[in-house]
Design a protein around this motif. Structure first.
Motif, PDB file in Angstrom:
ATOM      1  N   ILE A  96      -7.977  20.372 -10.000  1.00 19.74           N
ATOM      2  CA  ILE A  96      -7.320  19.166 -10.512  1.00 19.74           C
ATOM      3  C   ILE A  96      -8.366  18.089 -10.775  1.00 19.74           C
ATOM      4  N   THR A  97      -8.439  17.638 -12.019  1.00 22.89           N
ATOM      5  CA  THR A  97      -9.373  16.572 -12.379  1.00 22.89           C
ATOM      6  C   THR A  97      -8.669  15.337 -12.911  1.00 22.89           C
ATOM      7  N   SER A  98      -7.356  15.444 -13.153  1.00 22.60           N
ATOM      8  CA  SER A  98      -6.623  14.295 -13.678  1.00 22.60           C
ATOM      9  C   SER A  98      -5.216  14.254 -13.097  1.00 22.60           C
ATOM     10  N   VAL A  99      -4.777  13.054 -12.740  1.00 22.56           N
ATOM     11  CA  VAL A  99      -3.433  12.828 -12.216  1.00 22.56           C
ATOM     12  C   VAL A  99      -2.743  11.795 -13.104  1.00 22.56           C
ATOM     13  N   ASN A 100      -1.522  12.083 -13.516  1.00 26.20           N
ATOM     14  CA  ASN A 100      -0.747  11.124 -14.301  1.00 26.20           C
ATOM     15  C   ASN A 100      -0.190  10.060 -13.353  1.00 26.20           C
ATOM     16  N   ALA A 101      -1.062   9.108 -12.991  1.00 27.91           N
ATOM     17  CA  ALA A 101      -0.668   8.070 -12.036  1.00 27.91           C
ATOM     18  C   ALA A 101       0.439   7.189 -12.592  1.00 27.91           C
ATOM     19  N   ASP A 102       0.472   7.010 -13.915  1.00 28.62           N
ATOM     20  CA  ASP A 102       1.512   6.171 -14.516  1.00 28.62           C
ATOM     21  C   ASP A 102       2.903   6.736 -14.249  1.00 28.62           C
ATOM     22  N   LEU A 103       3.015   8.063 -14.268  1.00 33.06           N
ATOM     23  CA  LEU A 103       4.306   8.692 -13.980  1.00 33.06           C
ATOM     24  C   LEU A 103       4.744   8.387 -12.558  1.00 33.06           C
ATOM     25  N   LEU A 104       3.810   8.495 -11.606  1.00 33.03           N
ATOM     26  CA  LEU A 104       4.147   8.242 -10.207  1.00 33.03           C
ATOM     27  C   LEU A 104       4.443   6.770  -9.956  1.00 33.03           C
ATOM     28  N   THR A 105       3.610   5.881 -10.477  1.00 28.65           N
ATOM     29  CA  THR A 105       3.838   4.452 -10.240  1.00 28.65           C
ATOM     30  C   THR A 105       5.116   3.984 -10.922  1.00 28.65           C
ATOM     31  N   GLY A 106       5.443   4.575 -12.064  1.00 25.35           N
ATOM     32  CA  GLY A 106       6.700   4.225 -12.721  1.00 25.35           C
ATOM     33  C   GLY A 106       7.895   4.579 -11.857  1.00 25.35           C
ATOM     34  N   MET A 139       0.838  -1.197   0.000  1.00 25.72           N
ATOM     35  CA  MET A 139       0.000   0.000   0.000  1.00 25.72           C
ATOM     36  C   MET A 139       0.876   1.252   0.000  1.00 25.72           C
ATOM     37  N   THR A 140       0.567   2.186  -0.872  1.00 22.71           N
ATOM     38  CA  THR A 140       1.297   3.449  -0.947  1.00 22.71           C
ATOM     39  C   THR A 140       0.744   4.442   0.072  1.00 22.71           C
ATOM     40  N   THR A 141       1.630   5.227   0.661  1.00 18.99           N
ATOM     41  CA  THR A 141       1.231   6.305   1.558  1.00 18.99           C
ATOM     42  C   THR A 141       1.597   7.633   0.915  1.00 18.99           C
ATOM     43  N   VAL A 142       0.611   8.517   0.810  1.00 17.64           N
ATOM     44  CA  VAL A 142       0.850   9.879   0.339  1.00 17.64           C
ATOM     45  C   VAL A 142       0.923  10.768   1.568  1.00 17.64           C
ATOM     46  N   GLU A 201       8.521   0.587   2.092  1.00 15.94           N
ATOM     47  CA  GLU A 201       7.196   1.165   1.861  1.00 15.94           C
ATOM     48  C   GLU A 201       7.272   2.217   0.752  1.00 15.94           C
ATOM     49  N   ASP A 202       6.233   2.265  -0.073  1.00 10.12           N
ATOM     50  CA  ASP A 202       6.146   3.295  -1.109  1.00 10.12           C
ATOM     51  C   ASP A 202       5.542   4.559  -0.528  1.00 10.12           C
ATOM     52  N   CYS A 203       6.210   5.681  -0.737  1.00 13.92           N
ATOM     53  CA  CYS A 203       5.703   6.969  -0.271  1.00 13.92           C
ATOM     54  C   CYS A 203       5.747   7.988  -1.404  1.00 13.92           C
ATOM     55  N   VAL A 204       4.735   8.819  -1.453  1.00 16.41           N
ATOM     56  CA  VAL A 204       4.740  10.012  -2.299  1.00 16.41           C
ATOM     57  C   VAL A 204       4.576  11.200  -1.364  1.00 16.41           C
ATOM     58  N   VAL A 205       5.439  12.185  -1.500  1.00 12.17           N
ATOM     59  CA  VAL A 205       5.385  13.378  -0.664  1.00 12.17           C
ATOM     60  C   VAL A 205       4.774  14.508  -1.482  1.00 12.17           C
ATOM     61  N   VAL A 206       3.803  15.208  -0.896  1.00 14.51           N
ATOM     62  CA  VAL A 206       3.199  16.374  -1.527  1.00 14.51           C
ATOM     63  C   VAL A 206       3.363  17.551  -0.573  1.00 14.51           C
ATOM     64  N   HIS A 207       3.761  18.683  -1.090  1.00 17.44           N
ATOM     65  CA  HIS A 207       3.925  19.853  -0.216  1.00 17.44           C
ATOM     66  C   HIS A 207       3.383  21.105  -0.883  1.00 17.44           C
ATOM     67  N   GLY A 208       2.976  22.037  -0.037  1.00 17.76           N
ATOM     68  CA  GLY A 208       2.624  23.365  -0.484  1.00 17.76           C
ATOM     69  C   GLY A 208       3.702  24.325  -0.045  1.00 17.76           C
ATOM     70  N   GLY A 209       3.290  25.508   0.396  1.00 14.66           N
ATOM     71  CA  GLY A 209       4.272  26.481   0.850  1.00 14.66           C
ATOM     72  C   GLY A 209       3.684  27.865   0.993  1.00 14.66           C
ATOM     73  N   LEU A 259       7.831   5.015  -8.536  1.00 12.05           N
ATOM     74  CA  LEU A 259       7.791   4.163  -7.350  1.00 12.05           C
ATOM     75  C   LEU A 259       8.327   2.765  -7.667  1.00 12.05           C
ATOM     76  N   ASP A 260       7.940   2.218  -8.805  1.00  7.93           N
ATOM     77  CA  ASP A 260       8.397   0.885  -9.190  1.00  7.93           C
ATOM     78  C   ASP A 260       9.914   0.833  -9.364  1.00  7.93           C
ATOM     79  N   ASP A 261      10.488   1.982  -9.739  1.00  8.27           N
ATOM     80  CA  ASP A 261      11.940   2.047  -9.916  1.00  8.27           C
ATOM     81  C   ASP A 261      12.669   2.438  -8.632  1.00  8.27           C
ATOM     82  N   GLY A 262      11.943   2.531  -7.532  1.00  3.48           N
ATOM     83  CA  GLY A 262      12.569   2.800  -6.243  1.00  3.48           C
ATOM     84  C   GLY A 262      12.694   4.249  -5.864  1.00  3.48           C
TER      85      GLY A 262
END
Length: 280
Positions: free
Chosen positions: A136-146, A1-4, A30-38, A148-151
């Motif tokens: 935001i109505t669309s996310v390029n999930a393939d870019l993120l999973t690619g 399971m990925t954690t954002v 564990e797979d993580c994606v970090v999102v930040h504002g500022g 993540l799959d590559d570490g």
């Protein structure tokens, strides 16, 4: 399971614990994606440039930034420039193979632009034009999973790419929600309070969970100001396919793992699904 993990940028938030925690999680595989504002950094930069940051309230009572052309220029300079670079570098120092991305890169975050918004001023609803933001109505999930799959660990920030090809602002909490939904991930929104509080002035009044429509309504009514945007993001994430959402304290010990282990306010899909069943 990925954690954002949505990293908060408030002045009262110390990011070091979150960075160390992400390093520990990724070190365990564990797979993580970090999102930040500022927003804080953007406000400080605007003030140094002699500009006054402007926040407005929507008819629904949600407080958000009004992004004019000058503010948008500052966003592009601060978020994908300095902040994303600094956070990516900090993660890499801890051994995380982090890759910085804005929503423009690879069409990661896309959707329609809003050139005007409804705001409440002096008790009256008005239309404000000149807004540089989008939904935001669309996310390029393939870019993120690619990645993540590559570490790699993606480190994502706004701006998003509007449907007219223009970079525009988007709320970082809602960007994190969109990413979590697209990845069917668990979203951890870290902020400068323990979670959603029944009494915003009393940290002992933490609302532990929202698992039913009634509990969700309680949380929504308790959320004031900027917390309203975080609760909105939580419901959007679940509606988009996220496994769960937690709004929790960025300054807790091991803040990400503490949130995943029960800290903060937990939102589960049951509240959204049950609500949908009631509507039908």
């Amino acid at each position: 399971m990925t954690t954002v993990v949505k990293v908060g940028g408030a002045r009262a938030v110390d990011p070091e614990g979150t960075i160390a925690d992400i390093a520990a999680l990724t070190g365990e595989g564990e797979d993580c994606v970090v999102v930040h504002g500022g927003s804080t950094a953007v406000d400080e930069t605007l003030e140094r440039l002699g500009e006054e940051p402007e926040y407005v309230e929507t008819p629904k009572g949600v407080v958000g930034r009004f992004t004019d052309e000058r503010t948008m220029e500052t966003f592009e300079m601060v978020l994908p420039g300095k902040l994303n670079t600094d956070l990516t570098a900090s993660l890499r120092k801890t051994g995380v193979d982090a890759v910085g991305l804005s929503g423009v890169d690879g069409g990661l975050l896309t959707g329609p632009r809003k050139s005007a918004i409804k705001v409440v001023e002096d008790g009256k609803t008005k239309i404000r034009r000149g807004e540089h933001s989008g939904r935001i109505t669309s996310v390029n999930a393939d870019l993120l999973t690619g990645l993540l799959d590559d570490g790699y660990t993606p480190v994502v920030t706004v701006p998003m790419l509007a449907d007219d090809g223009t970079p525009v602002n988007a709320d970082a909490d809602r960007a994190a929600a969109a990413v979590a939904g697209a990845l069917n991930a668990t979203l951890v929104v870290l902020t400068d309070v323990p979670g959603v509080l029944a009494d915003p002035d009393d940290p002992e009044t933490l609302i532990g969970s929202a698992e039913t429509p009634d509990a969700l309504a309680q949380v929504e009514s308790a959320a004031e100001g900027f917390m309203g945007k975080k609760v909105m993001a939580a419901t959007e994430a679940l509606d988009g396919g996220a496994a769960a959402v937690v709004v929790a304290d960025a300054n807790a010990d091991e803040p990400v793992r503490a949130a995943l282990d029960g800290g903060g306010t937990h939102f589960t899909p049951g509240a959204i699904e049950a609500e949908a069943e009631v509507d039908t």
